[in-house]
Design a protein around this motif. Structure first.
Motif, PDB file in Angstrom:
ATOM      1  N   ALA A 160       0.836  -1.210   0.000  1.00  0.00           N
ATOM      2  CA  ALA A 160       0.000   0.000   0.000  1.00  0.00           C
ATOM      3  C   ALA A 160       0.867   1.255   0.000  1.00  0.00           C
ATOM      4  O   ALA A 160       0.551   2.252  -0.673  1.00  0.00           O
ATOM      5  N   GLU A 161       1.970   1.203   0.743  1.00  0.00           N
ATOM      6  CA  GLU A 161       2.885   2.366   0.753  1.00  0.00           C
ATOM      7  C   GLU A 161       3.558   2.555  -0.610  1.00  0.00           C
ATOM      8  O   GLU A 161       3.729   3.684  -1.077  1.00  0.00           O
ATOM      9  N   LEU A 162       3.888   1.425  -1.248  1.00  0.00           N
ATOM     10  CA  LEU A 162       4.460   1.523  -2.596  1.00  0.00           C
ATOM     11  C   LEU A 162       3.439   2.120  -3.555  1.00  0.00           C
ATOM     12  O   LEU A 162       3.762   2.977  -4.379  1.00  0.00           O
ATOM     13  N   LYS A 163       2.181   1.692  -3.414  1.00  0.00           N
ATOM     14  CA  LYS A 163       1.132   2.185  -4.321  1.00  0.00           C
ATOM     15  C   LYS A 163       0.950   3.701  -4.190  1.00  0.00           C
ATOM     16  O   LYS A 163       0.697   4.384  -5.182  1.00  0.00           O
ATOM     17  N   THR A 164       1.098   4.218  -2.989  1.00  0.00           N
ATOM     18  CA  THR A 164       1.000   5.673  -2.792  1.00  0.00           C
ATOM     19  C   THR A 164       2.031   6.405  -3.645  1.00  0.00           C
ATOM     20  O   THR A 164       1.730   7.419  -4.288  1.00  0.00           O
ATOM     21  N   GLU A 165       3.249   5.867  -3.674  1.00  0.00           N
ATOM     22  CA  GLU A 165       4.312   6.478  -4.502  1.00  0.00           C
ATOM     23  C   GLU A 165       4.004   6.318  -5.988  1.00  0.00           C
ATOM     24  O   GLU A 165       4.252   7.227  -6.789  1.00  0.00           O
ATOM     25  N   GLN A 166       3.479   5.130  -6.351  1.00  0.00           N
ATOM     26  CA  GLN A 166       3.134   4.910  -7.766  1.00  0.00           C
ATOM     27  C   GLN A 166       2.021   5.855  -8.208  1.00  0.00           C
ATOM     28  O   GLN A 166       2.070   6.415  -9.305  1.00  0.00           O
ATOM     29  N   ASP A 167       1.034   6.027  -7.341  1.00  0.00           N
ATOM     30  CA  ASP A 167      -0.069   6.946  -7.651  1.00  0.00           C
ATOM     31  C   ASP A 167       0.462   8.356  -7.905  1.00  0.00           C
ATOM     32  O   ASP A 167       0.075   9.024  -8.866  1.00  0.00           O
ATOM     33  N   ALA A 168       1.368   8.799  -7.027  1.00  0.00           N
ATOM     34  CA  ALA A 168       1.915  10.152  -7.150  1.00  0.00           C
ATOM     35  C   ALA A 168       2.701  10.293  -8.454  1.00  0.00           C
ATOM     36  O   ALA A 168       2.590  11.311  -9.163  1.00  0.00           O
ATOM     37  N   ALA A 169       3.487   9.264  -8.798  1.00  0.00           N
ATOM     38  CA  ALA A 169       4.304   9.313 -10.018  1.00  0.00           C
ATOM     39  C   ALA A 169       3.415   9.291 -11.261  1.00  0.00           C
ATOM     40  O   ALA A 169       3.681   9.995 -12.238  1.00  0.00           O
ATOM     41  N   CYS A 170       2.340   8.495 -11.219  1.00  0.00           N
ATOM     42  CA  CYS A 170       1.416   8.455 -12.365  1.00  0.00           C
ATOM     43  C   CYS A 170       0.723   9.795 -12.543  1.00  0.00           C
ATOM     44  O   CYS A 170       0.602  10.298 -13.661  1.00  0.00           O
ATOM     45  N   LYS A 171       0.282  10.375 -11.459  1.00  0.00           N
ATOM     46  CA  LYS A 171      -0.426  11.650 -11.522  1.00  0.00           C
ATOM     47  C   LYS A 171       0.483  12.729 -12.109  1.00  0.00           C
ATOM     48  O   LYS A 171       0.084  13.475 -13.004  1.00  0.00           O
ATOM     49  N   ASP A 172       1.719  12.783 -11.605  1.00  0.00           N
ATOM     50  CA  ASP A 172       2.682  13.761 -12.112  1.00  0.00           C
ATOM     51  C   ASP A 172       2.969  13.513 -13.601  1.00  0.00           C
ATOM     52  O   ASP A 172       3.032  14.458 -14.396  1.00  0.00           O
ATOM     53  N   SER A 173       3.111  12.248 -13.976  1.00  0.00           N
ATOM     54  CA  SER A 173       3.413  11.902 -15.380  1.00  0.00           C
ATOM     55  C   SER A 173       2.279  12.349 -16.296  1.00  0.00           C
ATOM     56  O   SER A 173       2.517  12.920 -17.366  1.00  0.00           O
ATOM     57  N   ILE A 174       1.058  12.057 -15.872  1.00  0.00           N
ATOM     58  CA  ILE A 174      -0.106  12.381 -16.704  1.00  0.00           C
ATOM     59  C   ILE A 174      -0.270  13.896 -16.827  1.00  0.00           C
ATOM     60  O   ILE A 174      -0.458  14.428 -17.924  1.00  0.00           O
ATOM     61  N   GLU A 175      -0.164  14.596 -15.705  1.00  0.00           N
ATOM     62  CA  GLU A 175      -0.346  16.054 -15.740  1.00  0.00           C
ATOM     63  C   GLU A 175       0.709  16.724 -16.622  1.00  0.00           C
ATOM     64  O   GLU A 175       0.399  17.609 -17.416  1.00  0.00           O
ATOM     65  N   ARG A 176       1.940  16.273 -16.467  1.00  0.00           N
ATOM     66  CA  ARG A 176       3.013  16.915 -17.244  1.00  0.00           C
ATOM     67  C   ARG A 176       2.959  16.510 -18.714  1.00  0.00           C
ATOM     68  O   ARG A 176       3.319  17.283 -19.584  1.00  0.00           O
ATOM     69  N   MET A 177       2.520  15.292 -19.002  1.00  0.00           N
ATOM     70  CA  MET A 177       2.399  14.905 -20.415  1.00  0.00           C
ATOM     71  C   MET A 177       1.245  15.666 -21.060  1.00  0.00           C
ATOM     72  O   MET A 177       1.348  16.094 -22.205  1.00  0.00           O
ATOM     73  N   GLU A 178       0.182  15.854 -20.321  1.00  0.00           N
ATOM     74  CA  GLU A 178      -0.939  16.647 -20.858  1.00  0.00           C
ATOM     75  C   GLU A 178      -0.494  18.083 -21.132  1.00  0.00           C
ATOM     76  O   GLU A 178      -0.893  18.691 -22.125  1.00  0.00           O
ATOM     77  N   ALA A 179       0.368  18.613 -20.260  1.00  0.00           N
ATOM     78  CA  ALA A 179       0.819  20.006 -20.407  1.00  0.00           C
ATOM     79  C   ALA A 179       1.702  20.220 -21.640  1.00  0.00           C
ATOM     80  O   ALA A 179       1.907  21.352 -22.080  1.00  0.00           O
TER      81      ALA A 179
END
Ligand SMILES: [Zn+2]
Length: 389
Positions: A32-51
């Motif tokens: 679950a702690e690993l997933k928190t980091e994965q979630d954050a990395a995915c969110k950042d990746s998606i937002e920056r790729m959209e930008a």
């Protein structure tokens, strides 16, 4: 229609996520702690790729152990390995800098994926405003899980191939069902199959035609309408800023590769020494009609192994030159490869994975801008009039 542009899929995992993966392997943090980091990395990746302005994006494959092993294990170190597998399989590839990557080994049947690409995509869809693509692994790569010679007791090669084809088909169908606009199949082993590396036995077996046939057994299960949005990615590898088969002449691969009945191809090209010769080969060998679909050639216009950011003008000029040989309605642009196909990758030529992420988004922005410039020059840009039509 403007020239389409699409990423291959992966981005470097942030240093913080790579540290979390190591901690998870060491039993220091929970899943679950690993997933928190994965979630954050995915969110950042998606937002920056959209930008970047890109019309289609990915989640950067931030949850995947690698482009090849995501169905089989939670991490590259082998944590959470699927049933009927052991860690000590064949080298998938030995890279120019001497490092290698290894596949698991099948110990019995049946062969089943533990994770489907759509499991990641479902999470990404929730975070994205733009259409998503998803990369999946080719059956030809996972074919290497079975021993090169002989048979596994109680599980014949043909039984394995049937299970493998079913799983690959399911992987693709689940992506579309989860909302993927496009699905591309990673086929890095295609070019490597043309090499004969004595240190890596499978490369000397002339397996390319076998790979193509196997992949077509999956592709042939889809209608032409579906196959318009199913692609194949070819490259000479890309890991730790090194390649595994850049010395193989494209002339050895391309005539066979285009026998696959896919609707589009994502082709490493920015890092080729003689691009014009390859554009010509693409024009000659790609097919107008591959069992009901035209084959669109997405040429690589940025090199993820090199920190220098290509300019939009360079991207434009690559496309203009390619359009001399490839009909513009069958031309697209892409990055040469994923920016980090394997989760653990320090991106040595970039200095750090976090810096390499910044570079990746700049490269994607150049690809998008340069592709729009080429569309303009070639008279296929979207005008207010025809975009409203
Ligand atoms: Zn690649």
């Amino acid at each position: 229609m403007p020239i389409p542009t699409e990423p291959v899929g992966s981005l470097p995992r942030p240093a913080k996520l790579q540290a979390a993966i190591a901690d998870y392997d060491a039993g220091k943090i929970t899943q679950a702690e690993l997933k928190t980091e994965q979630d954050a990395a995915c969110k950042d990746s998606i937002e920056r790729m959209e930008a970047t302005g890109a019309p289609i994006i990915s989640d950067g494959e931030q949850r995947a152990s690698s482009f090849a092993t995501y169905p089989l294990a939670d991490t590259l170190a082998g944590t959470g390995l699927a049933d009927n597998l052991a860690g000590d399989g064949q080298y998938f590839a030995i890279f120019t800098d001497g490092h290698h990557r290894q596949l698991p080994r099948l110990t019995g049947g049946p062969f089943k994926y533990k994770t489907y690409a759509a499991d990641y995509l479902k999470e990404a869809v929730k975070m994205a405003d733009k259409p998503l693509k998803q990369a999946v692994i080719a059956p030809s790569m996972l074919y290497l899980l079975y021993p090169l010679d002989g048979e596994i007791d109680g599980y014949t090669r043909e039984q394995f191939m049937e299970d493998l084809i079913n799983e690959c088909e399911k992987d693709i169908r689940l992506c579309f069902a989860a909302g993927a606009k496009r699905v591309s199949i990673d086929f890095t082993e295609g070019r490597l199959a043309c090499r004969n590396d004595p240190n890596n036995p499978w490369t000397g077996r002339k397996m390319l035609e076998q790979f193509i046939e196997l992949n077509n057994r999956v592709l042939d299960r889809f209608t032409p309408e579906e196959r318009k949005n199913i692609g194949i990615h070819t490259c000479p590898g890309g890991d730790c800023d090194a390649t595994h088969s850049a010395d193989v002449d494209y002339a050895e691969l391309l005539p066979s590769m285009f026998k696959m009945n896919a609707g589009y191809f994502l082709i490493q090209l920015a890092s080729e020494t003689d691009k014009e010769r390859v554009y010509k080969l693409l024009g000659e060998h790609s097919r107008e009609d591959a069992n009901g679909v035209p084959q669109v050639c997405f040429i690589g216009v940025t090199n993820p192994q090199n920190p220098r950011v290509e300019t939009p003008e360079e991207v434009r000029d690559d496309l203009l030159l390619a359009s001399k040989y490839i009909p513009v309605e069958r031309l697209g642009s892409t990055d040469d490869c994923g920016f980090s196909p394997f989760s653990i990758d320090v991106k040595p030529k970039h200095g750090s994975p976090d810096f390499a992420r910044n570079v990746a988004f700049q490269k994607i922005e150049s690809r998008v801008k340069g592709t729009a410039m080429a569309s303009e020059e070639l008279g296929v840009a979207e005008t207010p009039h025809n975009s409203a039509a």
